[in-house]
Structure formats: structure tokens, C-alpha cells
Design a protein around this motif. Structure first.
Motif, PDB file in Angstrom:
ATOM      1  N   ARG B 436      -5.331 -20.715  11.693  1.00  0.00           N
ATOM      2  CA  ARG B 436      -6.309 -20.614  13.022  1.00  0.00           C
ATOM      3  C   ARG B 436      -7.426 -21.549  12.802  1.00  0.00           C
ATOM      4  O   ARG B 436      -7.795 -22.082  13.733  1.00  0.00           O
ATOM      5  CB  ARG B 436      -6.792 -19.181  13.090  1.00  0.00           C
ATOM      6  N   ALA B 437      -7.830 -21.602  11.640  1.00  0.00           N
ATOM      7  CA  ALA B 437      -9.221 -22.497  11.357  1.00  0.00           C
ATOM      8  C   ALA B 437      -8.512 -23.878  11.575  1.00  0.00           C
ATOM      9  O   ALA B 437      -9.345 -24.886  12.134  1.00  0.00           O
ATOM     10  CB  ALA B 437      -9.607 -22.274   9.872  1.00  0.00           C
ATOM     11  N   ALA B 438      -7.216 -24.286  10.964  1.00  0.00           N
ATOM     12  CA  ALA B 438      -6.818 -25.653  11.208  1.00  0.00           C
ATOM     13  C   ALA B 438      -6.723 -25.896  12.452  1.00  0.00           C
ATOM     14  O   ALA B 438      -7.304 -27.159  12.979  1.00  0.00           O
ATOM     15  CB  ALA B 438      -5.764 -25.808  10.418  1.00  0.00           C
ATOM     16  N   GLY B 439      -6.125 -25.151  13.346  1.00  0.00           N
ATOM     17  CA  GLY B 439      -5.856 -25.485  14.817  1.00  0.00           C
ATOM     18  C   GLY B 439      -7.307 -25.660  15.513  1.00  0.00           C
ATOM     19  O   GLY B 439      -7.349 -26.680  16.081  1.00  0.00           O
ATOM     20  N   LEU B 440      -8.201 -24.762  15.292  1.00  0.00           N
ATOM     21  CA  LEU B 440      -9.435 -25.058  15.787  1.00  0.00           C
ATOM     22  C   LEU B 440     -10.177 -26.195  15.497  1.00  0.00           C
ATOM     23  O   LEU B 440     -11.044 -26.850  16.351  1.00  0.00           O
ATOM     24  CB  LEU B 440     -10.398 -23.751  15.671  1.00  0.00           C
ATOM     25  N   SER B 441     -10.183 -26.492  14.070  1.00  0.00           N
ATOM     26  CA  SER B 441     -10.705 -27.674  13.779  1.00  0.00           C
ATOM     27  C   SER B 441     -10.379 -28.823  14.568  1.00  0.00           C
ATOM     28  O   SER B 441     -10.921 -29.956  14.759  1.00  0.00           O
ATOM     29  CB  SER B 441     -10.603 -27.707  12.190  1.00  0.00           C
ATOM     30  N   ARG B 442      -9.047 -28.738  14.503  1.00  0.00           N
ATOM     31  CA  ARG B 442      -8.160 -29.957  15.080  1.00  0.00           C
ATOM     32  C   ARG B 442      -8.821 -30.144  16.597  1.00  0.00           C
ATOM     33  O   ARG B 442      -9.126 -31.309  17.223  1.00  0.00           O
ATOM     34  CB  ARG B 442      -6.827 -30.012  15.004  1.00  0.00           C
ATOM     35  N   LEU B 462     -12.645 -16.153  15.473  1.00  0.00           N
ATOM     36  CA  LEU B 462     -12.269 -16.183  14.000  1.00  0.00           C
ATOM     37  C   LEU B 462     -13.473 -15.875  13.161  1.00  0.00           C
ATOM     38  O   LEU B 462     -13.214 -15.241  12.131  1.00  0.00           O
ATOM     39  CB  LEU B 462     -12.018 -17.885  13.853  1.00  0.00           C
ATOM     40  N   VAL B 463     -14.581 -16.124  13.495  1.00  0.00           N
ATOM     41  CA  VAL B 463     -15.937 -15.747  12.842  1.00  0.00           C
ATOM     42  C   VAL B 463     -15.795 -14.197  12.476  1.00  0.00           C
ATOM     43  O   VAL B 463     -15.937 -13.795  11.380  1.00  0.00           O
ATOM     44  CB  VAL B 463     -16.929 -16.458  13.389  1.00  0.00           C
ATOM     45  N   GLU B 464     -15.582 -13.597  13.386  1.00  0.00           N
ATOM     46  CA  GLU B 464     -15.507 -12.119  13.582  1.00  0.00           C
ATOM     47  C   GLU B 464     -14.574 -11.766  12.439  1.00  0.00           C
ATOM     48  O   GLU B 464     -14.672 -10.866  11.586  1.00  0.00           O
ATOM     49  CB  GLU B 464     -15.354 -11.516  14.832  1.00  0.00           C
ATOM     50  N   SER B 465     -13.189 -12.113  12.623  1.00  0.00           N
ATOM     51  CA  SER B 465     -12.038 -11.695  11.810  1.00  0.00           C
ATOM     52  C   SER B 465     -12.560 -11.919  10.308  1.00  0.00           C
ATOM     53  O   SER B 465     -12.007 -11.337   9.535  1.00  0.00           O
ATOM     54  CB  SER B 465     -10.828 -12.193  12.371  1.00  0.00           C
ATOM     55  N   LEU B 466     -13.211 -13.154   9.988  1.00  0.00           N
ATOM     56  CA  LEU B 466     -13.485 -13.441   8.792  1.00  0.00           C
ATOM     57  C   LEU B 466     -14.460 -12.488   8.291  1.00  0.00           C
ATOM     58  O   LEU B 466     -14.562 -11.920   6.977  1.00  0.00           O
ATOM     59  CB  LEU B 466     -13.946 -14.893   8.579  1.00  0.00           C
ATOM     60  N   ALA B 499     -19.928 -16.142  -1.984  1.00  0.00           N
ATOM     61  CA  ALA B 499     -19.850 -15.063  -0.646  1.00  0.00           C
ATOM     62  C   ALA B 499     -21.017 -15.518   0.214  1.00  0.00           C
ATOM     63  O   ALA B 499     -20.881 -15.624   1.510  1.00  0.00           O
ATOM     64  CB  ALA B 499     -19.903 -13.661  -1.307  1.00  0.00           C
ATOM     65  N   THR B 500     -22.112 -15.730  -0.287  1.00  0.00           N
ATOM     66  CA  THR B 500     -23.306 -15.956   0.584  1.00  0.00           C
ATOM     67  C   THR B 500     -22.963 -17.361   1.355  1.00  0.00           C
ATOM     68  O   THR B 500     -23.579 -17.766   2.303  1.00  0.00           O
ATOM     69  CB  THR B 500     -24.699 -15.931  -0.078  1.00  0.00           C
ATOM     70  N   ARG B 501     -22.405 -18.375   0.475  1.00  0.00           N
ATOM     71  CA  ARG B 501     -22.221 -19.678   1.196  1.00  0.00           C
ATOM     72  C   ARG B 501     -21.130 -19.633   2.323  1.00  0.00           C
ATOM     73  O   ARG B 501     -21.396 -20.162   3.469  1.00  0.00           O
ATOM     74  CB  ARG B 501     -21.571 -20.626   0.036  1.00  0.00           C
ATOM     75  N   LEU B 502     -20.139 -18.440   2.174  1.00  0.00           N
ATOM     76  CA  LEU B 502     -19.294 -18.374   3.225  1.00  0.00           C
ATOM     77  C   LEU B 502     -19.839 -17.774   4.610  1.00  0.00           C
ATOM     78  O   LEU B 502     -19.883 -18.266   5.533  1.00  0.00           O
ATOM     79  CB  LEU B 502     -18.280 -17.395   2.956  1.00  0.00           C
ATOM     80  N   THR B 503     -20.697 -16.714   4.166  1.00  0.00           N
ATOM     81  CA  THR B 503     -21.685 -16.231   5.071  1.00  0.00           C
ATOM     82  C   THR B 503     -22.573 -17.264   5.899  1.00  0.00           C
ATOM     83  O   THR B 503     -22.562 -17.127   7.204  1.00  0.00           O
ATOM     84  CB  THR B 503     -22.537 -15.076   4.934  1.00  0.00           C
ATOM     85  N   LEU B 506     -20.456 -19.404   8.115  1.00  0.00           N
ATOM     86  CA  LEU B 506     -20.061 -18.737   9.308  1.00  0.00           C
ATOM     87  C   LEU B 506     -21.139 -18.630  10.302  1.00  0.00           C
ATOM     88  O   LEU B 506     -21.277 -18.780  11.729  1.00  0.00           O
ATOM     89  CB  LEU B 506     -19.554 -17.292   9.181  1.00  0.00           C
ATOM     90  N   ASP B 507     -22.287 -18.450   9.680  1.00  0.00           N
ATOM     91  CA  ASP B 507     -23.850 -18.510  10.737  1.00  0.00           C
ATOM     92  C   ASP B 507     -23.933 -20.017  11.052  1.00  0.00           C
ATOM     93  O   ASP B 507     -24.128 -20.341  12.260  1.00  0.00           O
ATOM     94  CB  ASP B 507     -24.832 -18.183   9.543  1.00  0.00           C
ATOM     95  N   GLY B 508     -23.465 -20.924  10.154  1.00  0.00           N
ATOM     96  CA  GLY B 508     -23.688 -22.377  10.659  1.00  0.00           C
ATOM     97  C   GLY B 508     -22.428 -22.556  11.853  1.00  0.00           C
ATOM     98  O   GLY B 508     -23.151 -23.384  13.033  1.00  0.00           O
ATOM     99  N   VAL B 509     -21.389 -22.088  11.824  1.00  0.00           N
ATOM    100  CA  VAL B 509     -20.627 -22.338  13.003  1.00  0.00           C
ATOM    101  C   VAL B 509     -21.598 -21.793  14.429  1.00  0.00           C
ATOM    102  O   VAL B 509     -21.187 -22.253  15.217  1.00  0.00           O
ATOM    103  CB  VAL B 509     -19.449 -21.484  12.771  1.00  0.00           C
ATOM    104  N   MET B 510     -21.936 -20.459  14.287  1.00  0.00           N
ATOM    105  CA  MET B 510     -22.490 -20.061  15.713  1.00  0.00           C
ATOM    106  C   MET B 510     -23.661 -21.011  15.804  1.00  0.00           C
ATOM    107  O   MET B 510     -23.854 -21.165  17.174  1.00  0.00           O
ATOM    108  CB  MET B 510     -23.290 -18.552  15.346  1.00  0.00           C
TER     109      MET B 510
END
Lengths: 173, 603, 299, 103
Positions: B436-442, B462-466, B499-503, B506-510
Motif C-alpha cells: 500500500r505504501a509503495a503504491g501511494l508513494s508512486r 494507511l496512516v490509521e491502519s499503521l 517507535a517515536t520516529r515512526l509516529t 506519520l504525523d509528518g504525512v498529515m
């Protein structure tokens, strides 16, 4: 010669041969796995002797036990692959003599002792299991429980010996 | 087809061979050079084109090369190609040199259309030429020319570089034996463990069974440690053995070496100790060891110790530049003690030297080169260069246009964060997240402003499901924790863990989505006209990995000096911090969570 | 006739497992996928690693396949449709699958590659976690049926399936079984992003084909065991027994692989901690509860 | 006496002899443990043979086997505990290098 004798001898010889391989190969991992196959052959001998539960148990337990042995060999040896052909033996003559004497003595006892008549009727595997269960949780309960307690104690003690205490670590550094 | 598999033309098996070749043509597994991430950044959808990603060279039958690539990466690719089982093929996308790789079986432009055409060609090549009666072999030049160093005690230790043996700490000697090492190696004989009649002066493989030759017993290298009575050949004094027997060279009976047999190296040392204090119990018990015994304590003396005091086999394991769980081009050489990381060396196989040529560069070339080199984030770096040029020339950018550039920047940041997510999903074994992430990135990388609105839904999904993936946060917590006052400038900030970097990402995406909305549109930057202008300029751009800075000097419209500071280059030394004494899987997750781009690393 | 059905079950089962497994990785259901992959591997060169322990390298895939097939021998598909009804069937299942560990250690050690070796040893660590959690729930199952024979175990569930009688045991056994078959998220020995294939990394061509086959049969075997021990084996209305067995096994396989698709790979350390600190006490509680139930509510 | 029992006992003797040789000749602690495992395995073979060919109706014979298996496991646990402790303090599990244990 009955089929039972044949299979006993075949699996038995395999067990002894793998046992000898344990001390002949230079590769430590091969050593441990040769011992495993020796034990598996012994388990197969149990099956031939109609001790189904014990045979399966032996085959199951030894797989794990010997694999753990293998990883310890790898941990504690400089050359677990045996490529350096390192020599890991001492007092060869003494041990060979002791081995042969032990072998001959055991054979002597088994040949010359009077074992009495052989039993022919064996309870079925189901029956054996039931009997064993009743034995374990009846007459021999105390022995069985002590064995269980012993192994628990050994586990805890071995872990305690092996684990490095944090306090000691500070001393060392 | 160059990488065809040899087979004898038995007519009986011809239909079977056709069947197998047909199956191969439709089941292509690609090893992507430099990496799946670059393919994604180039907008390629491998699955749609019919290529599955291979786990490693052994599982691949297609080597997909995305050009242009530096020589170091091509060398790694040629080694990977040599490891691939036949039949194998090379598929090249883009323009450029591919030596030392063999000629490409299919070529195409670096676009989805070009890829699909090339795959069709490749399928035909497989269906027709997977098996051949005459095949030519490929040997990676990188594998042939190297000098191997080996340990005199552990012939299985082979290294490309001189250094110490990881097992016993002895100095490694050049395999084959030259100059200074004569006394060790003049007598060294190698023999096959299976075929004792095979004796060679050099290490190598047994001609009969292909096994590695081992050092024959009683060679020079073992001398110090066998202090026992030694036997030697009357004809060949260099033949020394611990046991009576025959000379491996001439077959004569060995005779006991005169007088000093029991007085080897080893014993002398201990006599000296003994003389000094006489009471040392530690030495005392060594005295009584049987002659000929090799002491492990002595051999391992002085070798590095692991911090837990329980040293297992130390092995050097390379992760990268073609490792599936890490960005393509990143080389991570780990020294493992059991499965704990005891040492690390990190680098990049795709790094370039950023020195400018004499006389400077004209701005257009500079901007283009930066875009090509920064393969994962070309827009950000082009924008960085353009802004620095504007600053140097004193041009004030139009606010509207600047806004649109910010939009382009935010779009690329978004695509990059998703690229990282795909990579992380692959490493953690989350194939659904990965695809999913790869498809969206493309989709986002090239999306027009109007299309982005349509992608908003899937993105927040995607962000929610992560955020809701069970055990994900727990899996990452505590891994790769950074110092409070380090150089880290990426998402999560100082003191963050995986874990905090992932969060934070994800915040960065929004946040990027909000930024895109604010920008209202997207336009890619054009090189400003700076003809004849001189001056200094500095610019900073916020990339997905952290801020990138560029300082450049213009003289008469040409760039004469530039100093680029990229986040990955700054963060590279952090790899050592986050992997130190970590379990292997944790160390890899920690490295991945740093999101390093090997393209941004300075050679 | 029954031999034919058993062989068909083995072949078709392996095929379906392979289809579902491919879906769990790529997200696409391709019925021809496994056949194509098998043909491709059949035609691919089987490369020998640079310095292999040749014996182990060759034996490992075969041992994996043999161990997995042997463990299927005690799975009853329907009354009378079983290879061998051992009195110690449930124990035999464990004994056969214990050799999966041996195969992986051999396969990891054999090719003399770091990824493979680490993968093999990792599986040993994993086994130390799950081993007790396979045996202890089975003990509770045997307590209810008063036999280790798999046929009797299925018959004992006539009134109520074990999944409802001892749900705690089922959960523990399912997780331990997944770890035993090293399917995601327990694929520490063969993880792609972690070890570039791990134990499988150096295997190519026919050897890899045998390895993959062994892996698929292993997954099939674990799913079958879950069906027999907890889901009432062949029991079910209307359809014949073998059909119920097949349906249940297929569903269990699909669920098992789907779970792996949504979960990140476990950390070895936390897996061990979880197994020993939480799993084993829970398994003991399960044995106690089942003991009380067996005595109080004979069902 | 039955030939089966004789064969089993001879095999047991062979395993015992091999185990004795191994336990005495090896210098490595783990290898010595392997020798001991073989000796115990010989005991197992004999116990099962006695049970099968002399008293198949007495379950105590099988129980003995279980006890010996426990002993094997205990031996492993304690042996490895000692091995790890020695390896930590000395860097070796060679018995030649453990002469100080003799006192």
C-alpha cells in the motif's frame, strides 16, 4: 533369526557407529548431530522392542537436546567447522583401553549371566501407556515427583551459575 | 541469451524444456540494482510489469539495473550476477555504462512503459534461450582479482583486507604466501579432507570433489603451539610434524628432530615466567598440560571481548549494498558476536565526490547533476540549488511561485515518507503495508494537485491502519534510541527511538498533506538566470530526512565552490550508536528507522 | 482407495497451501503460481555454495520434507482414513516435527553463509520458546480424550469441540504451531527483510524446490493438527468426514497466513519472554481448568 | 535366553564402551558430556531390553527409563551451566585448562 533380531541389530549397529563418529569427526556440529542420530537409532530400537511411548519420547527429546548441544559446541570452540583439523584428544591409550575393557566386561556379564526365560507377550501400546500412567501417579509418585523437582532445581541452579550477575560485571570493568 | 543454462539436446526432453522455459518466462524474479526503493522513486511498478522482487541473488533470475550508477555499485551488481543461478538475464533501464556486467538481454527507458516493453523482450529471450548447448561463463572481475588474506591457524577465515583473525586475533597473511611470511608458509601444504592424496602448495579447492583444501597437519603455522617432540624429514627440513609418519613430499620416514624437540617456543615462555616469580599458580597448572596440546586460553588471549563476557564466534556479515531490508546502495558491515552486533562499518556504494571541477560549473549542469545524484529526492535538491543560486544572485523569488515550489517540496516529502514506510514494511514482514505504501508513494510522486485530493483518503487510511497495527509500536519501542544531544535532525527529534520516529513520520504525512493544501498548487523549480553574476548564497530545504543546507559561491555566472550538507551524511555516524550491542534484528530495524539515503552520502 | 485419497490430500493440500502462501506475500491469488514456480526451480541451476558442509547441505531439505510428511501420518481425515493410528499419535506429531529444527540447523550450517547460519540458530531459540507451548496444550487435549491416539481425540470432541471446551489451550497451541511452522510473524529463520531469506538464502534449483515443498507440507501439517486437536477433525453435519477435514484445514491455513500478513515480525527476545513468562503459566492454568472440567462436567 | 535380549545387551555394551572412551579421551567439556550421554544411552537400551524381554508386565521398568532420561536432561543443564560459567571466567572449556579443579 527373527525380524526383531535383525532390526534390533541394524538400528543398534547404526547407533554404535554414529556414537563412534561423534569422537572421530573434527567438525563439532557434525559431532553433535552424529550423537543425535545415534540417539534416534536408539529410539528406533525402543520401537522395535515395542516400547512405543519410550521410543517416540526418546526420538523427540533428543532432537532438541542435541541441537542445543550443537550450538554450545559452536559457542565454545574456536573452529566448530573442523577445517583446522584441531586435535582435541588426550590420554588416548588409557581411554581406549578403558573403553575396550568396559565393552568386554559388559558383554561378559550379558553373556554369562542367567537372564531366565524371555517373555513373549507384551501389553499393547494403549495398555502400556495406561500402566505407565498409573505407575507414575500411583506407586512411584514420590520418585517421579522427586525427578521433576530435581530437574527444576537443576534448571534454576544452572541458570544461576551461568548468568553473570550485574554487580560482578561492574567489578570486572 | 548470455546467462543460459547448459543442457544436452536430447529430443526426448525438448517438450519438458520448453515447458520449463515457458514457466520461467512468466515467473521472473528480479534483483533490483541499486534497490527496490530506487525503482519506486523512478515510478516503476514492478509487480504490474510482471516482475516479482527476489529476496537475494540466489533467488533471482533477472538482474534489473537502473542506470546511471557509479562503478562501486556496478561492481557489487556484477558479484550479485555471478551468484545468480542460471538461466539468468540482465535487464537495463536508462542510459549509461554497465561494465563489468555482461551485455544486457533487454534494455528500455527508465519508465513504466520502457520497463514493460523490456520485460516482454526478456520473456521471449527466456522462452527461447533459457537452455543452450554452448554457454559462456561469467566471472565477476571483482571476484577474480582480489587478494585473499587468511589466518595461519584458521584457513576458513578468508578476508579481502589484511587485519586480524576474528577467531584468534592473529595477523592475517596473504593467501598463497609471499615475502615476509615465508617461514610460515614455505612448508604449508594444503590437502583435501576427503582425498588425502591431493596435496597442494596453495589453498584452493580439491580437484576431485571441490571441497576446500585444509592445511595439512604439521605445517609451519602450527609450530609454536606444538611444543612436543617433533618429527622432520631428513630430506626436507621444512617438513615438521608432531607425529611420526611419512614425509608428504618424498614419502621418507620422518625422524625425530634433534635435541630441542621438547623445548619449543611455548615452553620457553613459561620457563621464563617461572623463573621470575616461581609461585604463580596460573602458570603452574599450564606446565602440566600434556605436550602437544593447543591451549585455547593462550590462543584467545588479547582478542577483543564482548561486553557480556560470553564471546561467541565473531563473524563479519555484509548487509548491503543489495540487501532487501535496507535502502539500496547502503553498505552495512556488521561484526556479529553470536547474534549481537559487536562492531559496525557503514558506507555507501553509490556515494559521489561532490568536488567541483576546475573552473566551476555552470548553474544548469549543477542543478541537473544534483537532481540525478539525489535519486530518491531530486526535486528537493534541485529546489535547494535553485534557492541557493537565487540567494547568491540576490534575486528575490516571487511569493506565489515560492509557494508552488513549497508544494512540490511537500509532495516529494510525502512520497519519500511513504517510500520509507514501504521499506520498513518489507523489513518488518508487513507485506500489506509495504504494497500500500509503495503504491501511494508512486502515485503521489508525480501526482497533479487535482489528483492529490483523491489520494487523501487512502493516505489517511494507511496512516490509521499503521497506528492500529497490533504490536507494531511495541516492536519498535526502545530500539535505536538516540542521545539527547546528538546530531540527529530528522523526524522525532533528540532522544527518539524507532517507535517515536515512526509516529513522527506519520504525523509528518498529515502535515505534508496540510502543507500541500496551503500551497494550492505545484510547480517544479527552474534554474534562475544568473548570467554574469557573482556572490555568496545559502539556502536550506526541509527534506523528509531533515534539513539540507547548500552554501555556494558564484563567480561570473559559474559556480566555483559549493558545500552541501545533507541530513543522511550527518546521520551516518549515528548508525554506530544505534546498533552497538543490539540484537541483529533490532540493529537492522534501528538502521532502517534512521531513514538514511546512501545517495546523499559524500564519498 | 484410502491410500489414493491420502496421497491426493498431500498433493492438493500442498498446492493450496502454496497458493495461499503466495497470496500472503504478494496479495494476489494466482492458481498457476505454485506450478510455475516449481517448474522454474526445476529448470534452474542448483548452485553449491563456496565452502559447504556438503552432507548437511544436501540432507537438510530432504529431512525437512520427510519430517513434515511423517508428522502427517497420524492425521485422521475421516474414520479409517489415516496412515497409522498410533497409540502415541499426539506425541509422535511432536517427535516428527522436532526434526524440523534439526533440518533447519543443518540447512543453516551447511552452506557456510552467515545469513543461513544465523537463521538456523535463531530457530533453535524460537524452539526453546514454543516447545513447551506445543506439548502442554496437547496434554490438556489428551486429558479430555484419555488417550494420545488422534482418532480417539477427534471422537472425544463429538459433543463439543475442544476450541470451545478449552479455548485457552487452542490460542496457545495455534501460536506455538505458527512458530513451529515458522510462518509470519514468526518467520525469524527465513525472514526476507531481516536475513535475505535466512536458511533458504543459499538454496537454489531443485534443492530449493524440495525445501519449499517441505515448508508447505509443514504448514499443512500444523493446520491439520489444529483441526484434529481442537476443531473436531472430521466431525460435521451433512458432508462426508474427509470433506469437513479438508474444509477446516484450508480455513485454518488461510487464517494462519492472513494473521501473519497483518503483524510485524516478532522480536526473538520478546517472543521468548512472552512464552516463558506468560505462555507457560497460562498453559498450566489451562491444564488445571481442563482437569476440573473433566472431573466435574463429563462432556 | 532369547537372542533379542543378547543383541540388545551387546549393543548396550558397545555404546557403553564408546561412551567411556569418549568421556575419557576428549579434552573439551561439551565433548565429555557427549560421552556421558552415550553411557546413559547404553543404560537406556539395557533398561528397555530388560523390561521388554524379562518383565513386560511391570510398568516400573518403563518408569526407570523415564528417570534416566531425566538424569540426562539434568546432566545437560548442569553441564552447560558449568561450561558457561567457565567460559566466562577463563575463555575456554578445555578440561586440560581446568587443572586447578583438582585442588
Amino acid at each position: 533369526m527373527t525380524a526383531q533380531v535383525f532390526f534390533l541389530a541394524a538400528f543398534g549397529l547404526a547407533a554404535v557407529w554414529f556414537g563412534i563418529v561423534v569422537f572421530r569427526t573434527h567438525s563439532m556440529v557434525r559431532s553433535a548431530l552424529a550423537l543425535l542420530f545415534s540417539q534416534t537409532a536408539i529410539g528406533a530400537m525402543f520401537l522395535v522392542m515395542q516400547a512405543e511411548f519410550l521410543g517416540v519420547l526418546q526420538i523427540m527429546m533428543m532432537a532438541t537436546e542435541m541441537s542445543i548441544m550443537a550450538i554450545f559446541m559452536v559457542m565454545f570452540m574456536m573452529d566448530p567447522g573442523g577445517l583446522g583439523e584441531m586435535d582435541m584428544k588426550h590420554q588416548r591409550k588409557l581411554s581406549l583401553a578403558a573403553g575396550v575393557i568396559a565393552f568386554l566386561a559388559a558383554i561378559g556379564v550379558s553373556v554369562f549371566a542367567d537372564w531366565g526365560p524371555a517373555a513373549t507377550v507384551v501389553p499393547s501400546a494403549d495398555e502400556q501407556l495406561r500402566m505407565l500412567g498409573i505407575e507414575l501417579l500411583g506407586r512411584s509418585m514420590l520418585i517421579f515427583e522427586s525427578a521433576g523437582l530435581t530437574i527444576l532445581t537443576a534448571m534454576i541452579a544452572a541458570t544461576a551459575v551461568a548468568v553473570q550477575m550485574p554487580a560482578k560485571k561492574e567489578d570486572a570493568s | 541469451m548470455f546467462g543460459a543454462r547448459q543442457s544436452t539436446p536430447v529430443a526426448l526432453f525438448a517438450p519438458l524444456r520448453r515447458l520449463v522455459a515457458g514457466a520461467m518466462a512468466r515467473d521472473l524474479r528480479a534483483l533490483v540494482v541499486p534497490g527496490a526503493d530506487v525503482a519506486l522513486a523512478a515510478g516503476l511498478d514492478l509487480a504490474a510489469a510482471g516482475l516479482a522482487l527476489a529476496e537475494g541473488p540466489r533467488q533471482a533470475n533477472v538482474l534489473l539495473v537502473i542506470l546511471p550508477l557509479p562503478a562501486a555499485m556496478l561492481k557489487a551488481a556484477s558479484v550479485a550476477y555471478a551468484q545468480m543461478p542460471r538461466p539468468r538475464a540482465v535487464l537495463v533501464l536508462g542510459e549509461g555504462e554497465i561494465t563489468p556486467l555482461p551485455e544486457a538481454d533487454a534494455t528500455g527507458a527508465a519508465s513504466q512503459e520502457g520497463l514493460e516493453k523490456a520485460v516482454a523482450t526478456l520473456r521471449r529471450a527466456f522462452a527461447e534461450g533459457a537452455f543452450a548447448t554452448e554457454v559462456s561463463d561469467f566471472d565477476a572481475p571483482a571476484l577474480q582479482t582480489r587478494i585473499e588474506y587468511t589466518c595461519p591457524m584458521h584457513p576458513e577465515v578468508v578476508s579481502d583486507e589484511p587485519g586480524n583473525c576474528p577467531k584468534c586475533g592473529m595477523n592475517l597473511v596473504e593467501a598463497g604466501g609471499d615475502g615476509g611470511h615465508e617461514h610460515h608458509h614455505a612448508a604449508a601444504q594444503y590437502t583435501c579432507p576427503m582425498h588425502p592424496e591431493v596435496v597442494s602448495d596453495e589453498p584452493g579447492n580439491c580437484p576431485k570433489c571441490g571441497m576446500n583444501l585444509v592445511e595439512a597437519e604439521g605445517d609451519g603455522g602450527h609450530e609454536h603451539h606444538h611444543a612436543a617432540a617433533q618429527y622432520t624429514c631428513p630430506m626436507h627440513p621444512e617438513v615438521v610434524s608432531d607425529e611420526p609418519g611419512n614425509c608428504p613430499k618424498c614419502g621418507m620416514n620422518l625422524v625425530e628432530a634433534g635435541g630441542d624437540g621438547g623445548d619449543g617456543h611455548h615452553d620457553h615462555a613459561h620457563h621464563q615466567h617461572h623463573g621470575q616469580d616461581g609461585e604463580d599458580a596460573q602458570v603452574g597448572w599450564l606446565e602440566r598440560i600434556e605436550p602437544g596440546f593447543m591451549s585455547m586460553i593462550e590462543l584467545t588471549e588479547g582478542t577483543p571481548r564482548s561486553s557480556d563476557g560470553l564471546q561467541m564466534e565473531w563473524i563479519d556479515v555484509p548487509f548491503g549494498p543489495l540487501f532487501p531490508g535496507l535502502p539500496g546502495g547502503l553498505t552495512l558491515d556488521l561484526t556479529l558476536d553470536g547474534d549481537t552486533v559487536a562492531g559496525v562499518q557503514v558506507g555507501s556504494a553509490v556515494a559521489e565526490d561532490w568536488a567541483l571541477p576546475d573552473g566551476g560549473l555552470d548553474p544548469d549542469t549543477f542543478v541537473a547533476a544534483l537532481g540525478v545524484q539525489m535519486r530518491l529526492s531530486p526535486v528537493s535538491y534541485r529546489l535547494l540549488a535553485c534557492r541557493a543560486l537565487q540567494a547568491a544572485a540576490g534575486i528575490t523569488p516571487l511569493p506565489d511561485e515560492d509557494m508552488l515550489h513549497d508544494g512540490a517540496l511537500a509532495r516529494e516529502r510525502l512520497a519519500e515518507r511513504l517510500l520509507w514506510l514501504a521499506q520498513m514494511g518489507r523489513q518488518l514482514g508487513l507485506p500489506r503495508i509495504e504494497s500500500r505504501a509503495a503504491g501511494l508513494s508512486r502515485a503521489i510522486r508525480e501526482a497533479a494537485p487535482s489528483e492529490i485530493d483523491a489520494l487523501r483518503g487512502p493516505l489517511s487510511g494507511l496512516v490509521e491502519s499503521l497506528r492500529k497495527t497490533p504490536f507494531l509500536a511495541r516492536r519498535l519501542r526502545g530500539i535505536g534510541r538516540l542521545d539527547d544531544q546528538g546530531v540527529w535532525s530528522g523526524p522525532g527529534g533528540a532522544g527518539s527511538d524507532a517507535a517515536t520516529r515512526l509516529t513522527a513520520r506519520l504525523d509528518g504525512v498529515m502535515a505534508d498533506l496540510a502543507e500541500l493544501k496551503r500551497a494550492g498548487g505545484i510547480s517544479t523549480p527552474q534554474t534562475p538566470d544568473v548570467t554574469g553574476v557573482g556572490g555568496h548564497g545559502h539556502a536550506t530545504v526541509e527534506t523528509a530526512r531533515g534539513p539540507a543546507h547548500l552554501h555556494l559561491e558564484l563567480s561570473a555566472g559559474r559556480i566555483v565552490s559549493a558545500s552541501l550538507d545533507t541530513p543522511s551524511n550527518r546521520h551516518l555516524p549515528l548508525v554506530e550508536t544505534v546498533t552497538c550491542q543490539a540484537e541483529l534484528a533490532d540493529a537492522l530495524v534501528a538502521v532502517a528507522s534512521l531513514d538514511l539515503s546512501p545517495w546523499e552520502v559524500r564519498a | 482407495m484410502s491410500t489414493l485419497i491420502l496421497v491426493l490430500f498431500l498433493l492438493l493440500g500442498t498446492y493450496f497451501v502454496a497458493v495461499i502462501e503466495e497470496w500472503s506475500v504478494t496479495g494476489r491469488l494466482r492458481p498457476a503460481g505454485p506450478v510455475r514456480a516449481a517448474l522454474r526451480l526445476l529448470g534452474t541451476e542448483s548452485v553449491l555454495a563456496r565452502k559447504p558442509d556438503r552432507l548437511f547441505f544436501e540432507v537438510a531439505p530432504v529431512l525437512l520434507l520427510v519430517a513434515a510428511i511423517l508428522s502427517l501420518a497420524i492425521i485422521p481425515l475421516a474414520p479409517g482414513l489415516i496412515v497409522t493410528d498410533l497409540a502415541t499419535g499426539a506425541l509422535f506429531f511432536n517427535a516428527a516435527l522436532a526434526y524440523v529444527l534439526v533440518a533447519l540447523i543443518m540447512g543453516g550450517w551447511g552452506p557456510d553463509g552467515a545469513y543461513a547460519m544465523i537463521g538456523g540458530w535463531r530457530f533453535l531459540g524460537q524452539l526453546i520458546g514454543y516447545a513447551m507451548l506445543v506439548v502442554m496444550p496437547i496434554t490438556a487435549v489428551a486429558m479430555r480424550s484419555e488417550s494420545l491416539s488422534t482418532v480417539v481425540i477427534v471422537q472425544s470432541q463429538e459433543q463439543l469441540w475442544n476450541i470451545l471446551y478449552q479455548p485457552l489451550g487452542f490460542v496457545l497451541f495455534a501460536l506455538a504451531g505458527m512458530a513451529m511452522a515458522f510462518v509470519p510473524p514468526f518467520d525469524l529463520p527465513t525472514g526476507a527483510g531481516d536475513l535475505a531469506g535466512g536458511v533458504e538464502a543459499e538454496y537454489t534449483g531443485v534443492r530449493r524446490l524440495v525445501f519449499r515443498l517441505g515448508r508447505m507440507v509443514l504448514i499443512l501439517s500444523v493446520a491439520s493438527a489444529m483441526t484434529v486437536f481442537y476443531l473436531g477433525g472430521w466431525l460435521g453435519p451433512v458432508l462426508p468426514g474427509w470433506a469437513w477435514s479438508a474444509i477446516k484445514i484450508l480455513v485454518v491455513t488461510a487464517l494462519m497466513l492472513a494473521a501473519g500478513r497483518a503483524l510485524p515480525r516478532v522480536r526473538e527476545a520478546s517472543f521468548l519472554a512472552w512464552c516463558w513468562k506468560l505462555g507457560i503459566p497460562l498453559a498450566l492454568v489451562n491444564i488445571f481448568l481442563v482437569g476440573v472440567l473433566v472431573l466435574v462436567v463429563p462432556l | 535366553m532369547s537372542p533379542e535380549l543378547l543383541v540388545a545387551l551387546v549393543i548396550g555394551a558397545g555404546l557403553f564402551g564408546t561412551g567411556v572412551y569418549g568421556a575419557l579421551s576428549q579434552t573439551n567439556l561439551v565433548m565429555i558430556m557427549m560421552g556421558i550421554e552415550l553411557i546413559l544411552a547404553a543404560a537406556l537400551v539395557n533398561l528397555v531390553a530388560f523390561w521388554r524381554y524379562l518383565h513386560p508386565d511391570v510398568a516400573a521398568g518403563q518408569m526407570f527409563v523415564l528417570i534416566v532420561m531425566t538424569v540426562m536432561a539434568v546432566e545437560m543443564a548442569v553441564g552447560f551451566g558449568v561450561a558457561i560459567a567457565r567460559f566466562r571466567s577463563r575463555g575456554s572449556v578445555e578440561m586440560e585448562e581446568a587443572r586447578e579443579l583438582k585442588g
